[in-house]
Design a protein around this motif. Structure first.
Motif, mmCIF file in Angstrom:
data_model
loop_
_atom_site.group_PDB
_atom_site.id
_atom_site.type_symbol
_atom_site.label_atom_id
_atom_site.label_comp_id
_atom_site.label_asym_id
_atom_site.label_seq_id
_atom_site.Cartn_x
_atom_site.Cartn_y
_atom_site.Cartn_z
ATOM 1 N N ASP A 94 -0.510 -12.867 15.413
ATOM 2 C CA ASP A 94 -0.800 -13.701 13.977
ATOM 3 C C ASP A 94 0.390 -12.507 13.222
ATOM 4 O OD1 ASP A 94 -2.673 -13.605 11.427
ATOM 5 O OD2 ASP A 94 -3.624 -13.098 11.745
ATOM 6 N N PRO A 95 0.635 -13.331 12.392
ATOM 7 C CA PRO A 95 1.939 -12.498 11.281
ATOM 8 C C PRO A 95 1.376 -11.542 10.398
ATOM 9 C CG PRO A 95 2.321 -14.929 10.652
ATOM 10 C CD PRO A 95 1.478 -14.937 11.843
ATOM 11 N N THR A 96 0.132 -11.685 9.584
ATOM 12 C CA THR A 96 -0.110 -11.239 8.384
ATOM 13 C C THR A 96 -0.231 -9.886 8.402
ATOM 14 O OG1 THR A 96 -1.409 -12.956 8.203
ATOM 15 C CG2 THR A 96 -1.798 -11.750 6.792
ATOM 16 N N PRO A 97 -0.918 -9.232 9.547
ATOM 17 C CA PRO A 97 -0.965 -7.896 9.734
ATOM 18 C C PRO A 97 0.528 -6.530 9.592
ATOM 19 C CG PRO A 97 -2.200 -8.224 11.469
ATOM 20 C CD PRO A 97 -1.748 -9.445 10.808
ATOM 21 N N VAL A 98 0.437 -6.216 8.405
ATOM 22 C CA VAL A 98 1.639 -5.284 8.701
ATOM 23 C C VAL A 98 0.810 -4.054 8.362
ATOM 24 C CG1 VAL A 98 3.467 -4.891 7.596
ATOM 25 C CG2 VAL A 98 2.988 -7.429 7.697
ATOM 26 N N ILE A 99 1.753 -2.611 9.454
ATOM 27 C CA ILE A 99 1.232 -1.580 9.347
ATOM 28 C C ILE A 99 2.585 -0.931 7.788
ATOM 29 C CG2 ILE A 99 0.923 0.975 9.797
ATOM 30 C CD1 ILE A 99 0.460 -0.684 12.319
ATOM 31 N N ARG A 100 2.025 -0.330 6.722
ATOM 32 C CA ARG A 100 3.278 0.616 6.281
ATOM 33 C C ARG A 100 3.305 1.746 5.958
ATOM 34 N NH1 ARG A 100 3.296 1.647 0.391
ATOM 35 N NH2 ARG A 100 5.702 1.185 -0.263
ATOM 36 N N LEU A 101 4.464 2.518 6.285
ATOM 37 C CA LEU A 101 4.043 4.064 6.571
ATOM 38 C C LEU A 101 5.343 4.744 5.083
ATOM 39 C CD1 LEU A 101 4.757 4.171 10.232
ATOM 40 C CD2 LEU A 101 2.570 4.371 9.064
ATOM 41 N N PRO A 102 4.868 5.467 4.147
ATOM 42 C CA PRO A 102 6.024 4.794 2.967
ATOM 43 C C PRO A 102 6.371 6.378 3.633
ATOM 44 C CG PRO A 102 3.712 5.573 2.635
ATOM 45 C CD PRO A 102 3.179 4.683 3.965
ATOM 46 N N LEU A 103 7.692 6.115 3.151
ATOM 47 C CA LEU A 103 8.661 7.765 3.208
ATOM 48 C C LEU A 103 8.108 8.431 2.263
ATOM 49 C CD1 LEU A 103 12.165 5.591 4.000
ATOM 50 C CD2 LEU A 103 10.480 6.802 6.244
ATOM 51 N N TRP A 104 7.745 8.291 1.311
ATOM 52 C CA TRP A 104 7.267 9.611 0.169
ATOM 53 C C TRP A 104 6.336 8.975 -1.107
ATOM 54 C CZ3 TRP A 104 12.825 8.350 0.383
ATOM 55 C CH2 TRP A 104 13.205 7.346 -0.628
ATOM 56 N N PHE A 105 5.635 10.035 -1.584
ATOM 57 C CA PHE A 105 4.967 9.530 -2.673
ATOM 58 C C PHE A 105 5.496 9.524 -3.435
ATOM 59 C CE2 PHE A 105 2.351 10.543 1.451
ATOM 60 C CZ PHE A 105 1.754 9.104 1.269
ATOM 61 N N ARG A 106 4.674 8.297 -4.451
ATOM 62 C CA ARG A 106 5.130 8.537 -6.186
ATOM 63 C C ARG A 106 4.123 9.065 -6.895
ATOM 64 N NH1 ARG A 106 4.694 1.709 -6.949
ATOM 65 N NH2 ARG A 106 5.632 0.980 -5.590
ATOM 66 N N ARG A 107 5.164 9.860 -7.576
ATOM 67 C CA ARG A 107 4.396 11.528 -8.532
ATOM 68 C C ARG A 107 3.543 10.140 -9.046
ATOM 69 N NH1 ARG A 107 9.480 14.510 -10.378
ATOM 70 N NH2 ARG A 107 10.240 14.662 -8.056
ATOM 71 N N THR A 108 2.239 10.501 -9.656
ATOM 72 C CA THR A 108 1.543 9.889 -10.955
ATOM 73 C C THR A 108 2.067 10.654 -12.096
ATOM 74 O OG1 THR A 108 0.042 11.251 -10.045
ATOM 75 C CG2 THR A 108 0.449 9.224 -9.648
ATOM 76 N N GLU A 109 2.399 10.443 -13.428
ATOM 77 C CA GLU A 109 2.252 10.879 -14.150
ATOM 78 C C GLU A 109 0.211 10.906 -15.251
ATOM 79 O OE1 GLU A 109 5.027 9.471 -17.050
ATOM 80 O OE2 GLU A 109 6.723 9.601 -16.085
ATOM 81 N N ARG A 110 0.241 12.010 -15.463
ATOM 82 C CA ARG A 110 -0.898 12.132 -16.107
ATOM 83 C C ARG A 110 -0.509 12.545 -17.902
ATOM 84 N NH1 ARG A 110 -4.052 16.490 -12.015
ATOM 85 N NH2 ARG A 110 -3.023 15.578 -10.674
ATOM 86 N N ALA A 111 -1.937 11.565 -18.504
ATOM 87 C CA ALA A 111 -1.927 11.676 -19.471
ATOM 88 C C ALA A 111 -1.681 13.808 -20.146
ATOM 89 C CB ALA A 111 -2.912 11.222 -20.193
ATOM 90 N N PRO A 112 -1.462 13.480 -21.275
ATOM 91 C CA PRO A 112 -0.870 14.712 -21.794
ATOM 92 C C PRO A 112 -2.152 15.181 -22.981
ATOM 93 C CG PRO A 112 0.396 13.622 -23.145
ATOM 94 C CD PRO A 112 -0.281 12.454 -21.963
ATOM 95 N N PHE A 113 -2.953 14.104 -23.020
ATOM 96 C CA PHE A 113 -4.447 15.037 -23.334
ATOM 97 C C PHE A 113 -5.604 14.963 -22.746
ATOM 98 C CE2 PHE A 113 -3.473 10.906 -24.568
ATOM 99 C CZ PHE A 113 -4.384 10.111 -24.249
#
Length: 76
Positions: A57-76
């Motif tokens: 079944d080619p569908t299941p893929v395990i994804r391991l991120p090398l680093w996480f994305r930064r999330t910008e927070r709202a300044p208010f």
């Protein structure tokens, strides 16, 4: 272009910012002989169609991120 490293049934792909682990077809399968697909010939068509074997079944893929994305927070 992703690089692929086979490890038995598992393939390791380094793609962008993640590593993908994909399980391939069973190498000792009596139905598909380790190819993952079966050619089916139709009566009205000249070229065979390929159907997936039950061992893969080619569908299941395990994804391991090398680093996480930064999330910008709202300044208010």
């Amino acid at each position: 272009m992703p690089s692929i490293f086979p490890l038995a049934r598992w393939q390791i792909e380094a793609y962008h910012r993640a590593i993908h682990l994909v399980r391939g077809p069973h190498p000792d399968c009596p139905t598909c002989a380790g190819h993952g697909g079966i050619e089916v010939y139709q009566q009205h068509y000249e070229e065979p169609e390929t159907e997936l074997c039950d061992c893969w079944d080619p569908t299941p893929v395990i994804r391991l991120p090398l680093w996480f994305r930064r999330t910008e927070r709202a300044p208010f």
